[in-house]
Design a protein around this motif. Structure first.
Motif, short mmCIF file in Angstrom:
data_model
loop_
_atom_site.label_atom_id
_atom_site.label_comp_id
_atom_site.label_asym_id
_atom_site.label_seq_id
_atom_site.Cartn_x
_atom_site.Cartn_y
_atom_site.Cartn_z
N ASP A 98 0.83 -1.21 0.00
CA ASP A 98 0.00 0.00 0.00
C ASP A 98 0.86 1.26 0.00
OD1 ASP A 98 -2.53 -1.44 2.18
OD2 ASP A 98 -2.27 -1.54 0.00
N LEU A 99 1.96 1.22 0.74
CA LEU A 99 2.85 2.38 0.80
C LEU A 99 3.42 2.68 -0.57
CD1 LEU A 99 4.48 4.53 2.32
CD2 LEU A 99 6.19 2.77 2.78
N ARG A 100 3.89 1.63 -1.26
CA ARG A 100 4.45 1.85 -2.59
C ARG A 100 3.42 2.46 -3.52
NH1 ARG A 100 6.85 -3.21 -1.69
NH2 ARG A 100 5.31 -4.25 -3.01
N GLN A 101 2.19 2.05 -3.37
CA GLN A 101 1.12 2.59 -4.21
C GLN A 101 0.76 4.01 -3.82
OE1 GLN A 101 -1.95 -0.29 -3.68
NE2 GLN A 101 -1.02 -1.81 -5.03
N SER A 102 1.15 4.44 -2.63
CA SER A 102 0.78 5.76 -2.14
C SER A 102 1.89 6.79 -2.29
CB SER A 102 0.38 5.68 -0.66
OG SER A 102 -0.75 4.87 -0.49
N VAL A 103 3.00 6.44 -2.92
CA VAL A 103 4.08 7.38 -3.16
C VAL A 103 3.96 7.91 -4.59
CG1 VAL A 103 6.58 7.73 -3.27
CG2 VAL A 103 5.60 6.26 -1.51
N PHE A 104 3.90 9.21 -4.72
CA PHE A 104 3.67 9.83 -6.03
C PHE A 104 4.78 10.84 -6.31
CE2 PHE A 104 -0.38 8.46 -4.36
CZ PHE A 104 -0.98 7.84 -5.45
N ASP A 105 5.03 11.05 -7.58
CA ASP A 105 5.96 12.10 -7.97
C ASP A 105 5.35 13.47 -7.71
OD1 ASP A 105 8.38 10.76 -9.37
OD2 ASP A 105 6.63 9.74 -10.21
N PHE A 106 4.07 13.59 -8.05
CA PHE A 106 3.37 14.87 -7.86
C PHE A 106 2.00 14.60 -7.26
CE2 PHE A 106 6.34 15.57 -11.32
CZ PHE A 106 6.92 16.78 -10.98
N ILE A 107 1.63 15.44 -6.29
CA ILE A 107 0.28 15.41 -5.74
C ILE A 107 -0.36 16.76 -6.04
CG2 ILE A 107 -1.15 15.25 -3.68
CD1 ILE A 107 0.92 13.42 -2.45
N ILE A 108 -1.48 16.73 -6.75
CA ILE A 108 -2.23 17.95 -7.08
C ILE A 108 -3.43 18.00 -6.14
CG2 ILE A 108 -3.48 19.21 -8.86
CD1 ILE A 108 -1.87 17.50 -10.92
N VAL A 109 -3.49 19.02 -5.31
CA VAL A 109 -4.57 19.16 -4.35
C VAL A 109 -5.61 20.10 -4.94
CG1 VAL A 109 -5.19 19.81 -2.00
CG2 VAL A 109 -2.93 18.82 -2.47
N GLY A 110 -6.72 19.54 -5.39
CA GLY A 110 -7.79 20.32 -6.00
C GLY A 110 -7.97 20.00 -7.47
N GLY A 111 -9.12 19.42 -7.81
CA GLY A 111 -9.40 19.05 -9.20
C GLY A 111 -10.26 20.08 -9.89
N GLY A 112 -9.96 21.36 -9.69
CA GLY A 112 -10.74 22.43 -10.28
C GLY A 112 -10.22 22.85 -11.64
N THR A 113 -10.43 24.13 -11.97
CA THR A 113 -10.06 24.65 -13.28
C THR A 113 -8.59 24.38 -13.59
OG1 THR A 113 -11.73 26.38 -13.10
CG2 THR A 113 -10.01 26.72 -14.73
N ALA A 114 -7.70 24.75 -12.66
CA ALA A 114 -6.26 24.56 -12.89
C ALA A 114 -5.83 23.12 -12.66
CB ALA A 114 -5.48 25.51 -11.99
N GLY A 115 -6.41 22.47 -11.65
CA GLY A 115 -5.98 21.12 -11.31
C GLY A 115 -6.14 20.12 -12.43
N GLY A 146 -16.71 26.38 -7.31
CA GLY A 146 -17.05 25.00 -7.65
C GLY A 146 -16.43 23.97 -6.73
N LYS A 147 -17.25 23.03 -6.25
CA LYS A 147 -16.78 21.87 -5.48
C LYS A 147 -17.15 20.62 -6.28
CE LYS A 147 -18.82 20.57 -1.64
NZ LYS A 147 -19.27 20.49 -0.22
N VAL A 148 -16.40 20.37 -7.35
CA VAL A 148 -16.71 19.32 -8.31
C VAL A 148 -15.49 19.19 -9.21
CG1 VAL A 148 -17.76 21.01 -9.90
CG2 VAL A 148 -18.41 18.61 -10.07
N LEU A 149 -15.28 18.03 -9.81
CA LEU A 149 -14.19 17.91 -10.79
C LEU A 149 -14.44 18.92 -11.92
CD1 LEU A 149 -13.37 14.10 -11.18
CD2 LEU A 149 -11.84 15.92 -10.41
N GLY A 150 -13.48 19.78 -12.14
CA GLY A 150 -13.66 20.88 -13.06
C GLY A 150 -13.84 22.20 -12.33
N GLY A 151 -14.19 22.12 -11.03
CA GLY A 151 -14.27 23.31 -10.20
C GLY A 151 -15.23 24.36 -10.74
N SER A 152 -14.80 25.61 -10.70
CA SER A 152 -15.66 26.71 -11.13
C SER A 152 -15.86 26.75 -12.63
CB SER A 152 -15.07 28.05 -10.64
OG SER A 152 -15.14 28.13 -9.23
N SER A 153 -15.12 25.95 -13.39
CA SER A 153 -15.41 25.86 -14.82
C SER A 153 -16.71 25.11 -15.07
CB SER A 153 -14.25 25.19 -15.57
OG SER A 153 -14.15 23.81 -15.25
#
Length: 608
Positions: A39-56, A123-130
């Motif tokens: 599980d730990l190996r699966q939980s290590v990421f190169d990048f973590i993006i916090v927020g799946g909105g317009t920019a995310g 926006g609180k949804v994938l895509g955020g305020s878009s």
């Protein structure tokens, strides 16, 4: 493995063996069984993006395009529904997909709004305020971006307008050939399709004609012009709303190196206090049950100008004097939450049309069927919202000061109701946008001088709504500009087009301003019926020092290695338009910066 990455991963492995406290012991528990190690190996990421909105969503697309980078995108909301993609439906009324915040009461604005405060809805949804915005594609003016440049700071030159045009064009796919003729500003081939709606109605033509009669030419506002009547372009394809989720994320969800975690709220950024580097995040799917995820390269915040503040403060990044109030240990003293700005408008200015045919339930039902079957008909439009007028009120800068934005609403047209019509009922949508017999004209202050701040909730810092001290209309210059633009809007009623169409001023109940007259009355109306445009920026502004800014001109948080902020919160000041298109640009530019740092610079992350 590149040396910088190896060093950081090694430090994390050491942490796995040495951390013992409940809060710090995020890693040791995961080493106890082989299943946990998996599980730990699966939980290590190169990048973590916090927020799946317009920019995310844009960043998730661009970073996961590098096949050997493992990317995690964390979003509190869920996927967007097909209903949200119907252009004629006002999605900013769907509370389940919104962060429903309110400003604090003050003596300057929102005085007659519920609780004496203004709503701020993002926006609180994938895509955020878009997913929840007005879909308009407006970029702002050259002078706005050139103002972000600090003379003497070489890095800030990247943010001058001439160096941003390509970042705007990179993801653009413009579908209007009359607009595309100006190839300096527009392009084809990107993921974000923008186009005008073909559907029009009588009053769209009437208002266009009235603005033209007042001397405004029909022009593309995205070409650095000071005034125009605009047939807006919208983010849409095949007469369907196009969010950044639909444009950027859905086409790449199949990538094996991209993990999308929905319904999860990040509650803390885990920071190595000795080295001031990020180690990972804590997030919750169930309230009170924190789970960790770890990062090798960078954590990128894209949760917006309000939620970024809450997360950074809870993580120990913010004004020391504020964090001390909540017994939060300060890791980095930065002005997080300061410089809050939102564009502002007012209710109370509405025109009524007297010869609109009644809208029946059968008609609406048939129009919905038409849209679902062929993506056409009235619902394949935004109604009168398709028309805007940009005004230059003052001659000091060659750019607009105010946008006159139009919103249609359908009100029962019996005489009794019209003589007792409140500002609130005039603004409250009863039917989809293309059906209207009343038009609200909202003069939007594009470059507000008033600034505020965002703080943690006093009673419940972790879960409570952040405190937004917006200070809307605190500066008298802002109020004067709004009222000056109202004087111009009222001149519409004197045009031949409006008189011919028998468009008249709507009989609104303007209490407590009803006994005043002329400019005094409009001053009163603006202060009582203020509306925040829900376009917050500035709380994590970029700059060249940690006293006045939160991130540098490479969008890296001052003094914290491996942490960037890439969204509208980094904007030092507003642009003369919406923030959707600028946020797309910031995301594209930020992605290029990351690629340059980790690909061209051989994996070294510089943060001075």
């Amino acid at each position: 493995m590149k040396f910088a990455v190896f060093r950081r991963l090694l430090s994390k492995l050491l942490l796995l063996l040495t951390l013992t406290s409940v809060k710090a012991d995020l890693f040791t528990k995961a080493t106890r069984t082989k299943a946990d190690e998996r599980d730990l190996r699966q939980s290590v990421f190169d990048f973590i993006i916090v927020g799946g909105g317009t920019a995310g969503c844009v960043l998730a697309n661009r970073l996961s395009a590098v096949s050997d980078w493992k990317v995690l995108l964390v979003e509190t909301g869920d996927d967007e529904n097909i209903d949200y993609n119907i252009p004629g439906v006002p999605t900013n009324e769907y509370r389940p997909i919104l962060w429903n915040y309110r400003t604090e009461r003050n003596g300057y604005s929102c005085l007659s709004r519920p609780s004496g405060s203004c709503e701020v809805k993002t926006g609180k949804v994938l895509g955020g305020s878009s997913v929840t915005n007005d879909m308009k594609y407006t970029r702002g003016s050259k002078v706005d971006y050139d103002g972000w440049h600090n003379t003497g700071t070489l890095a800030s030159l990247e943010w001058k307008f001439e160096n941003l045009i390509d970042d705007f064009k990179y993801s653009e796919d413009n579908g209007d050939y009359d607009i595309l003729m100006n190839s300096l500003y527009h392009s084809r081939g990107g993921e974000m399709h923008v186009k005008k709606f073909k559907y029009t109605d009588r009053y769209i033509e009437v208002f266009n004609g009235a603005f033209s009669e007042m001397g405004l030419r029909t022009l593309d506002i995205n070409t650095n012009i000071p005034e125009a009547v605009v047939n807006n372009q919208f983010a849409m394809i095949n007469n369907t709303r196009l969010s950044t989720n639909s444009a950027f994320l859905k086409p790449v969800r199949h990538r094996k190196n991209l993990t999308i975690l929905k319904g999860a709220t990040v509650t803390k950024i885990v920071i190595n206090k000795q080295e001031n580097t990020v180690d990972g995040i804590l997030y919750e799917i169930e309230k009170g049950k924190e789970r960790p995820a770890y990062v090798k390269r960078e954590i990128i915040l894209t949760t917006g100008a309000i939620n970024n503040v809450r997360l950074l403060h809870l993580s120990g990044i913010g004004p020391k004097i504020e964090l001390k109030k909540y017994n939060i240990t300060t890791i980095k003293d930065l002005p997080v939450g300061m410089n809050y700005q939102d564009q502002v408008t007012t209710g109370g200015l509405a025109f009524v049309m007297n010869d609109v045919a009644p809208v029946t339930e059968e008609k609406i039902t048939n129009d919905f069927k038409t849209w679902f079957q062929s993506r056409s008909g009235p619902l394949a439009s935004r109604g009168i919202n398709q028309v805007s007028a940009f005004l230059q009120l003052y001659e000091n800068i060659n750019a607009p000061d105010v946008e006159l934005a139009l919103d249609g609403n359908y009100i029962r047209s019996d005489k009794y109701l019209l003589t007792n019509l409140t500002v609130h009922s005039a603004e409250e949508f009863n039917l989809p946008l293309p059906y209207y017999n009343l038009v609200n004209i909202h003069p939007i202050l594009l470059r507000p001088k008033s600034k505020g701040r965002v703080l943690l909730n006093k009673r419940n810092p972790k879960y409570g709504r952040p405190v937004i001290q917006a200070n809307l209309l605190k500066e008298t210059e802002d109020l004067d500009t709004l009222v000056d633009s109202i004087d111009i809007a009222l001149q519409l009623l004197d045009t031949k087009e409006m008189k011919k169409a028998e468009v008249k001023f709507a009989p609104l109940d303007l209490f407590p301003c009803d006994r005043l007259s002329n400019r005094d009355q409009w001053n009163c109306i603006a202060r009582h019926y203020t509306r925040a445009m829900s376009r917050p920026i500035g709380t994590c502004r970029m700059g060249d020092n940690s006293t006045e800014s939160v991130v540098d001109f490479q969008l890296r948080v001052h003094g914290i290695e491996g942490l960037r902020i890439i969204d509208a919160s980094v904007m030092p000041s507003h642009v003369r338009g919406g923030i959707f298109a600028p946020t797309l640009m910031i995301a594209e530019k930020g992605a290029k910066m990351i690629l340059k740092d980790w690909k061209e610079n051989k994996g070294h992350f510089y943060n001075r």
